[in-house]
Design a protein around this motif. Sequence first.
Motif, mmCIF file in Angstrom:
data_model
loop_
_atom_site.group_PDB
_atom_site.id
_atom_site.type_symbol
_atom_site.label_atom_id
_atom_site.label_comp_id
_atom_site.label_asym_id
_atom_site.label_seq_id
_atom_site.Cartn_x
_atom_site.Cartn_y
_atom_site.Cartn_z
ATOM 1 N N TYR A 160 -17.621 23.972 -15.962
ATOM 2 C CA TYR A 160 -18.239 24.479 -14.450
ATOM 3 C C TYR A 160 -19.524 23.416 -14.285
ATOM 4 C CZ TYR A 160 -21.402 27.192 -11.565
ATOM 5 O OH TYR A 160 -22.185 27.529 -10.624
ATOM 6 N N TYR A 161 -20.541 23.436 -15.258
ATOM 7 C CA TYR A 161 -21.716 22.722 -15.217
ATOM 8 C C TYR A 161 -21.326 20.927 -14.604
ATOM 9 C CZ TYR A 161 -24.339 26.276 -17.172
ATOM 10 O OH TYR A 161 -25.176 27.532 -17.381
ATOM 11 N N ALA A 162 -20.155 20.638 -15.216
ATOM 12 C CA ALA A 162 -19.748 19.216 -15.117
ATOM 13 C C ALA A 162 -19.394 19.184 -13.615
ATOM 14 C CB ALA A 162 -18.702 18.831 -15.884
ATOM 15 N N PHE A 163 -18.392 20.186 -13.083
ATOM 16 C CA PHE A 163 -18.115 20.080 -11.738
ATOM 17 C C PHE A 163 -19.330 20.361 -10.660
ATOM 18 C CE2 PHE A 163 -13.547 21.371 -13.036
ATOM 19 C CZ PHE A 163 -12.968 20.330 -12.720
ATOM 20 N N CYS A 164 -20.194 21.290 -10.990
ATOM 21 C CA CYS A 164 -21.430 21.311 -10.161
ATOM 22 C C CYS A 164 -22.059 19.987 -10.182
ATOM 23 C CB CYS A 164 -22.376 22.306 -10.955
ATOM 24 S SG CYS A 164 -21.788 24.021 -10.528
ATOM 25 N N LEU A 165 -22.236 19.179 -11.302
ATOM 26 C CA LEU A 165 -22.830 17.959 -11.303
ATOM 27 C C LEU A 165 -21.986 17.119 -10.295
ATOM 28 C CD1 LEU A 165 -25.498 16.522 -12.116
ATOM 29 C CD2 LEU A 165 -24.186 15.731 -14.096
ATOM 30 N N VAL A 166 -20.967 16.837 -10.369
ATOM 31 C CA VAL A 166 -19.984 15.862 -9.700
ATOM 32 C C VAL A 166 -20.351 16.317 -8.142
ATOM 33 C CG1 VAL A 166 -17.831 14.988 -9.085
ATOM 34 C CG2 VAL A 166 -18.571 15.534 -11.529
ATOM 35 N N LEU A 167 -20.034 17.452 -7.934
ATOM 36 C CA LEU A 167 -20.107 17.774 -6.211
ATOM 37 C C LEU A 167 -21.481 17.735 -5.654
ATOM 38 C CD1 LEU A 167 -18.080 21.165 -6.503
ATOM 39 C CD2 LEU A 167 -17.395 18.988 -5.380
ATOM 40 N N MET A 168 -22.510 17.956 -6.536
ATOM 41 C CA MET A 168 -23.871 17.515 -6.234
ATOM 42 C C MET A 168 -24.209 16.000 -5.812
ATOM 43 S SD MET A 168 -27.387 17.973 -8.266
ATOM 44 C CE MET A 168 -27.330 16.525 -9.105
ATOM 45 N N MET A 169 -23.566 15.434 -6.681
ATOM 46 C CA MET A 169 -23.685 13.961 -6.328
ATOM 47 C C MET A 169 -22.957 13.439 -5.496
ATOM 48 S SD MET A 169 -26.071 13.146 -8.502
ATOM 49 C CE MET A 169 -26.035 11.518 -8.397
ATOM 50 N N LEU A 170 -22.023 13.953 -4.998
ATOM 51 C CA LEU A 170 -21.177 13.563 -3.904
ATOM 52 C C LEU A 170 -21.378 14.032 -2.507
ATOM 53 C CD1 LEU A 170 -17.611 14.151 -5.385
ATOM 54 C CD2 LEU A 170 -18.784 11.953 -5.010
ATOM 55 N N LEU A 171 -21.922 15.191 -2.570
ATOM 56 C CA LEU A 171 -22.735 15.771 -1.275
ATOM 57 C C LEU A 171 -23.912 15.822 -1.054
ATOM 58 C CD1 LEU A 171 -20.153 19.136 -1.300
ATOM 59 C CD2 LEU A 171 -19.780 17.062 -0.443
ATOM 60 N N ARG A 172 -24.811 16.161 -1.843
ATOM 61 C CA ARG A 172 -26.193 16.379 -1.517
ATOM 62 C C ARG A 172 -27.012 15.127 -1.229
ATOM 63 N NH1 ARG A 172 -29.605 20.073 -4.302
ATOM 64 N NH2 ARG A 172 -27.794 21.099 -5.004
ATOM 65 N N PRO A 173 -26.766 14.021 -1.883
ATOM 66 C CA PRO A 173 -27.510 12.821 -1.312
ATOM 67 C C PRO A 173 -27.087 12.412 0.340
ATOM 68 C CG PRO A 173 -26.695 12.326 -3.398
ATOM 69 C CD PRO A 173 -26.044 13.615 -3.005
ATOM 70 N N LEU A 174 -26.091 12.617 0.699
ATOM 71 C CA LEU A 174 -25.769 12.270 2.011
ATOM 72 C C LEU A 174 -26.472 13.436 2.984
ATOM 73 C CD1 LEU A 174 -21.840 11.539 1.739
ATOM 74 C CD2 LEU A 174 -23.958 9.797 1.949
ATOM 75 N N LEU A 175 -26.227 14.456 2.570
ATOM 76 C CA LEU A 175 -27.035 15.581 3.366
ATOM 77 C C LEU A 175 -28.468 15.647 3.476
ATOM 78 C CD1 LEU A 175 -26.695 18.425 5.014
ATOM 79 C CD2 LEU A 175 -27.425 19.359 2.659
ATOM 80 N N VAL A 176 -29.022 15.187 2.327
ATOM 81 C CA VAL A 176 -30.546 15.136 2.320
ATOM 82 C C VAL A 176 -30.979 13.799 3.271
ATOM 83 C CG1 VAL A 176 -32.664 14.473 0.842
ATOM 84 C CG2 VAL A 176 -30.636 16.216 0.277
ATOM 85 N N LYS A 177 -30.055 12.832 3.064
ATOM 86 C CA LYS A 177 -30.363 11.398 3.751
ATOM 87 C C LYS A 177 -30.426 11.549 5.263
ATOM 88 C CE LYS A 177 -29.590 6.359 4.128
ATOM 89 N NZ LYS A 177 -28.645 5.614 3.283
#
Length: 311
Positions: A160-177
């Motif tokens: 679960y933590y691995a999937f959380c980390l992968v999804l965060m790296m895929l989605l969050r930087p684009l949103l924040v930018k």
Amino acid sequence: MTVDIQPACLGLYCGRTVQYINASTEIYGDCGVCPRGQRTDGDKICRECTGSPGHYDWLYLGFMAMLPLVLHWFFIEWYSGKKSSSALFQHLTALFECSVAAIVTLLVSDPVGFLYIRSCKVVMLSDWYTMLYNPSPDYITTVHCTHEAVYPLYTIVFIYYAFCLVLMMLLRPLLVKKIACGLGKSDRFKSIYAALYFFPILTVLQAVGGGLLYYAFPYIILVLSLVTLAVYMSASEVESFKDLLVRKKRLVVLSSHWLLHAYGIISISKLERLGQDLPLLALVPAPALFYLLTAKYTEPSRILSEGANGH
């Protein structure tokens, strides 16, 4: 069905696997480690785990799933700034990431493609630490019988933590930018950097203290939620019900803590006797009410002034 009589296995978690069944007789292999998804029974035979997690097991998994989400929300709020409009979108994105990660984790777990899992029953604390119970019959040679006796409660958290980390790296930087325009370039990604620190910490915490957390998490929830609620209300200078209604954010924080209180109470009761345990949920607002009713008597300025008048 008859069984093939062989010398008993040494060690608490060593067992014999069923090689094949000859007519009505089970033929076993040598004593050793059980395959993944199996654990020993009372006769030291490796049996496949066919049960389902109990209520308490699901509550534990829910607690471990909440940890990264709560930490995400904390650091997003911490680094977004008071006037930032991006915080809400980041909160929703974090919730989406963790929710999708939880669903995918269940889907890839055995049985694959279903939103439920099969599991072994947790019997005692040592079930989480089988590596500490490898026997040494001659005090020289160690028989390695380390396996996941609490399958899959130990490893599913790492997945679960691995999937959380992968999804965060895929989605969050684009949103924040795109939406965090009110923040400086160095501040935009600080909540993401924080996650890159706390995910390894959570992983080590689960690896080392998973068994302890399994038995202690209801009390950890209650204590931490009480402490953080008191700290927040004190830092926000909330001293009355009127102060709570001034900002909607304070009501959201209070409601979140009440949900945590309720989760901790339900976890302690284990949902075994609903008729007796559900009335305990009436205690959920008690800490906040106690704080609001007594805050005016513990105001530092009032205590100092009364001390001065006494002298």
